[in-house]
Scaffold this motif. Structure first.
Motif, PDB file in Angstrom:
ATOM      1  N   MET A   1       0.841  -1.188   0.000  1.00 61.55           N
ATOM      2  CA  MET A   1       0.000   0.000   0.000  1.00 61.55           C
ATOM      3  C   MET A   1       0.880   1.244   0.000  1.00 61.55           C
ATOM      4  SD  MET A   1      -3.335  -0.446   0.228  1.00 61.55           S
ATOM      5  CE  MET A   1      -4.253  -1.950   0.197  1.00 61.55           C
ATOM      6  N   LYS A   2       0.437   2.218  -0.728  1.00 62.58           N
ATOM      7  CA  LYS A   2       1.127   3.497  -0.781  1.00 62.58           C
ATOM      8  C   LYS A   2       0.222   4.547  -0.158  1.00 62.58           C
ATOM      9  CE  LYS A   2       3.536   6.629  -3.800  1.00 62.58           C
ATOM     10  NZ  LYS A   2       4.397   6.685  -4.935  1.00 62.58           N
ATOM     11  N   GLU A   3       0.818   5.520   0.485  1.00 57.73           N
ATOM     12  CA  GLU A   3       0.049   6.609   1.076  1.00 57.73           C
ATOM     13  C   GLU A   3       0.498   7.935   0.480  1.00 57.73           C
ATOM     14  OE1 GLU A   3      -0.665   8.232   5.515  1.00 57.73           O
ATOM     15  OE2 GLU A   3      -1.030   6.105   5.164  1.00 57.73           O
ATOM     16  N   MET A   4      -0.484   8.755   0.094  1.00 59.79           N
ATOM     17  CA  MET A   4      -0.204  10.066  -0.506  1.00 59.79           C
ATOM     18  C   MET A   4      -1.014  11.120   0.229  1.00 59.79           C
ATOM     19  SD  MET A   4       1.647   9.652  -3.459  1.00 59.79           S
ATOM     20  CE  MET A   4       1.436  11.306  -3.981  1.00 59.79           C
ATOM     21  N   ILE A   5      -0.466  12.332   0.273  1.00 57.48           N
ATOM     22  CA  ILE A   5      -1.227  13.484   0.742  1.00 57.48           C
ATOM     23  C   ILE A   5      -1.256  14.469  -0.415  1.00 57.48           C
ATOM     24  CG2 ILE A   5      -1.317  15.428   2.341  1.00 57.48           C
ATOM     25  CD1 ILE A   5      -0.023  13.617   4.430  1.00 57.48           C
ATOM     26  N   LEU A   6      -2.470  14.815  -0.840  1.00 58.31           N
ATOM     27  CA  LEU A   6      -2.652  15.750  -1.946  1.00 58.31           C
ATOM     28  C   LEU A   6      -3.317  17.016  -1.435  1.00 58.31           C
ATOM     29  CD1 LEU A   6      -4.070  13.291  -4.639  1.00 58.31           C
ATOM     30  CD2 LEU A   6      -1.716  14.080  -4.390  1.00 58.31           C
ATOM     31  N   LYS A   7      -2.823  18.158  -1.889  1.00 49.68           N
ATOM     32  CA  LYS A   7      -3.459  19.430  -1.567  1.00 49.68           C
ATOM     33  C   LYS A   7      -4.585  19.652  -2.577  1.00 49.68           C
ATOM     34  CE  LYS A   7      -1.240  22.887   0.120  1.00 49.68           C
ATOM     35  NZ  LYS A   7      -1.724  22.886   1.487  1.00 49.68           N
ATOM     36  N   ILE A   8      -5.741  20.073  -2.066  1.00 54.21           N
ATOM     37  CA  ILE A   8      -6.926  20.220  -2.900  1.00 54.21           C
ATOM     38  C   ILE A   8      -7.460  21.646  -2.812  1.00 54.21           C
ATOM     39  CG2 ILE A   8      -9.274  19.412  -3.305  1.00 54.21           C
ATOM     40  CD1 ILE A   8      -8.412  16.740  -2.100  1.00 54.21           C
ATOM     41  N   GLY A   9      -7.752  22.217  -3.959  1.00 56.05           N
ATOM     42  CA  GLY A   9      -8.331  23.552  -4.024  1.00 56.05           C
ATOM     43  C   GLY A   9      -9.804  23.487  -4.375  1.00 56.05           C
ATOM     44  N   GLY A  10     -10.549  24.501  -3.930  1.00 50.22           N
ATOM     45  CA  GLY A  10     -11.949  24.603  -4.305  1.00 50.22           C
ATOM     46  C   GLY A  10     -12.935  24.085  -3.280  1.00 50.22           C
ATOM     47  N   MET A  11     -12.442  23.534  -2.162  1.00 52.78           N
ATOM     48  CA  MET A  11     -13.362  23.062  -1.129  1.00 52.78           C
ATOM     49  C   MET A  11     -13.796  24.241  -0.257  1.00 52.78           C
ATOM     50  SD  MET A  11     -11.932  19.407   0.259  1.00 52.78           S
ATOM     51  CE  MET A  11     -10.347  20.004   0.819  1.00 52.78           C
ATOM     52  N   SER A  12     -15.089  24.258   0.085  1.00 53.76           N
ATOM     53  CA  SER A  12     -15.585  25.343   0.925  1.00 53.76           C
ATOM     54  C   SER A  12     -16.303  24.852   2.183  1.00 53.76           C
ATOM     55  CB  SER A  12     -16.516  26.248   0.122  1.00 53.76           C
ATOM     56  OG  SER A  12     -17.618  25.492  -0.363  1.00 53.76           O
ATOM     57  N   CYS A  13     -16.470  23.521   2.305  1.00 53.62           N
ATOM     58  CA  CYS A  13     -17.196  23.008   3.467  1.00 53.62           C
ATOM     59  C   CYS A  13     -16.928  21.520   3.647  1.00 53.62           C
ATOM     60  CB  CYS A  13     -18.695  23.252   3.317  1.00 53.62           C
ATOM     61  SG  CYS A  13     -19.440  22.317   1.960  1.00 53.62           S
ATOM     62  N   GLY A  14     -17.456  20.993   4.735  1.00 52.49           N
ATOM     63  CA  GLY A  14     -17.312  19.565   5.006  1.00 52.49           C
ATOM     64  C   GLY A  14     -18.005  18.699   3.969  1.00 52.49           C
ATOM     65  N   GLY A  15     -19.066  19.228   3.355  1.00 50.88           N
ATOM     66  CA  GLY A  15     -19.765  18.485   2.308  1.00 50.88           C
ATOM     67  C   GLY A  15     -18.871  18.255   1.098  1.00 50.88           C
ATOM     68  N   CYS A  16     -18.043  19.249   0.799  1.00 54.24           N
ATOM     69  CA  CYS A  16     -17.084  19.099  -0.303  1.00 54.24           C
ATOM     70  C   CYS A  16     -16.124  17.947   0.007  1.00 54.24           C
ATOM     71  CB  CYS A  16     -16.283  20.384  -0.496  1.00 54.24           C
ATOM     72  SG  CYS A  16     -17.221  21.817  -1.033  1.00 54.24           S
ATOM     73  N   ALA A  23     -16.056   9.847  -3.845  1.00 51.67           N
ATOM     74  CA  ALA A  23     -15.544   9.611  -5.199  1.00 51.67           C
ATOM     75  C   ALA A  23     -14.271   8.760  -5.171  1.00 51.67           C
ATOM     76  CB  ALA A  23     -15.291  10.941  -5.907  1.00 51.67           C
ATOM     77  N   LEU A  24     -13.342   9.111  -4.294  1.00 53.25           N
ATOM     78  CA  LEU A  24     -12.094   8.346  -4.200  1.00 53.25           C
ATOM     79  C   LEU A  24     -12.342   6.955  -3.644  1.00 53.25           C
ATOM     80  CD1 LEU A  24      -9.655  11.100  -2.894  1.00 53.25           C
ATOM     81  CD2 LEU A  24      -9.624  10.026  -5.147  1.00 53.25           C
ATOM     82  N   GLY A  25     -13.261   6.839  -2.697  1.00 55.93           N
ATOM     83  CA  GLY A  25     -13.564   5.548  -2.098  1.00 55.93           C
ATOM     84  C   GLY A  25     -14.146   4.551  -3.082  1.00 55.93           C
ATOM     85  N   ASP A  26     -14.741   5.060  -4.174  1.00 54.78           N
ATOM     86  CA  ASP A  26     -15.303   4.186  -5.198  1.00 54.78           C
ATOM     87  C   ASP A  26     -14.256   3.614  -6.144  1.00 54.78           C
ATOM     88  OD1 ASP A  26     -17.864   4.495  -4.217  1.00 54.78           O
ATOM     89  OD2 ASP A  26     -18.443   6.036  -5.672  1.00 54.78           O
ATOM     90  N   LEU A  27     -13.042   4.153  -6.107  1.00 53.75           N
ATOM     91  CA  LEU A  27     -11.978   3.650  -6.986  1.00 53.75           C
ATOM     92  C   LEU A  27     -11.460   2.306  -6.485  1.00 53.75           C
ATOM     93  CD1 LEU A  27      -9.626   6.682  -7.732  1.00 53.75           C
ATOM     94  CD2 LEU A  27     -11.052   5.449  -9.351  1.00 53.75           C
ATOM     95  N   ALA A  28     -11.271   1.377  -7.404  1.00 56.79           N
ATOM     96  CA  ALA A  28     -10.669   0.091  -7.054  1.00 56.79           C
ATOM     97  C   ALA A  28      -9.260   0.331  -6.525  1.00 56.79           C
ATOM     98  CB  ALA A  28     -10.625  -0.815  -8.272  1.00 56.79           C
ATOM     99  N   GLY A  29      -8.930  -0.325  -5.434  1.00 51.38           N
ATOM    100  CA  GLY A  29      -7.588  -0.214  -4.882  1.00 51.38           C
ATOM    101  C   GLY A  29      -7.426   0.828  -3.802  1.00 51.38           C
ATOM    102  N   ASN A  49      -1.024  -1.333  -7.554  1.00 55.27           N
ATOM    103  CA  ASN A  49      -1.295  -2.331  -8.581  1.00 55.27           C
ATOM    104  C   ASN A  49      -2.713  -2.221  -9.120  1.00 55.27           C
ATOM    105  OD1 ASN A  49       1.284  -3.593  -8.444  1.00 55.27           O
ATOM    106  ND2 ASN A  49       0.640  -4.619  -6.569  1.00 55.27           N
ATOM    107  N   GLN A  50      -3.582  -1.477  -8.419  1.00 49.80           N
ATOM    108  CA  GLN A  50      -4.972  -1.350  -8.837  1.00 49.80           C
ATOM    109  C   GLN A  50      -5.358   0.050  -9.295  1.00 49.80           C
ATOM    110  OE1 GLN A  50      -6.793  -3.190  -5.235  1.00 49.80           O
ATOM    111  NE2 GLN A  50      -7.716  -4.544  -6.754  1.00 49.80           N
TER     112      GLN A  50
END
Length: 69
Positions: A1-16, A23-29, A49-50
C-alpha cells in the motif's frame, strides 16, 4: 500500500470533503481516504497495482475540485 497526501483547491465546506471521499472511495484499490477541508488536503492509502496517482487526481478533478501541485 502506498500513502499520498494531496493538496486540494476549491473546497468550501465539510460536504465538499465528503464528496471527494466518496468519489475516491469508489476507486478500485483505494483502502482509506481522509479529506480535511479546513487543511485543504486529502490523505489517501491505495494499492498501486490497482490504481495510480493519475487516476486519483482525475477523480478529484472530475468531482469539481483542483489538485494543487
Amino acid at each position: 500500500m502506498k500513502e499520498m497526501i494531496l493538496k486540494i483547491g476549491g473546497m468550501s465546506c465539510g460536504g465538499c470533503a465528503k464528496s471527494i471521499e466518496r468519489a475516491l472511495g469508489d476507486l478500485a484499490g483505494v483502502a482509506a481516504v481522509n479529506v480535511d477541508w479546513a487543511e485543504a488536503k486529502a490523505q489517501i492509502r491505495f494499492d498501486e497495482n490497482q490504481t495510480s496517482l493519475a487516476a486519483l487526481i482525475a477523480t478529484i478533478e472530475d468531482a469539481g475540485f483542483d489538485v494543487v501541485q
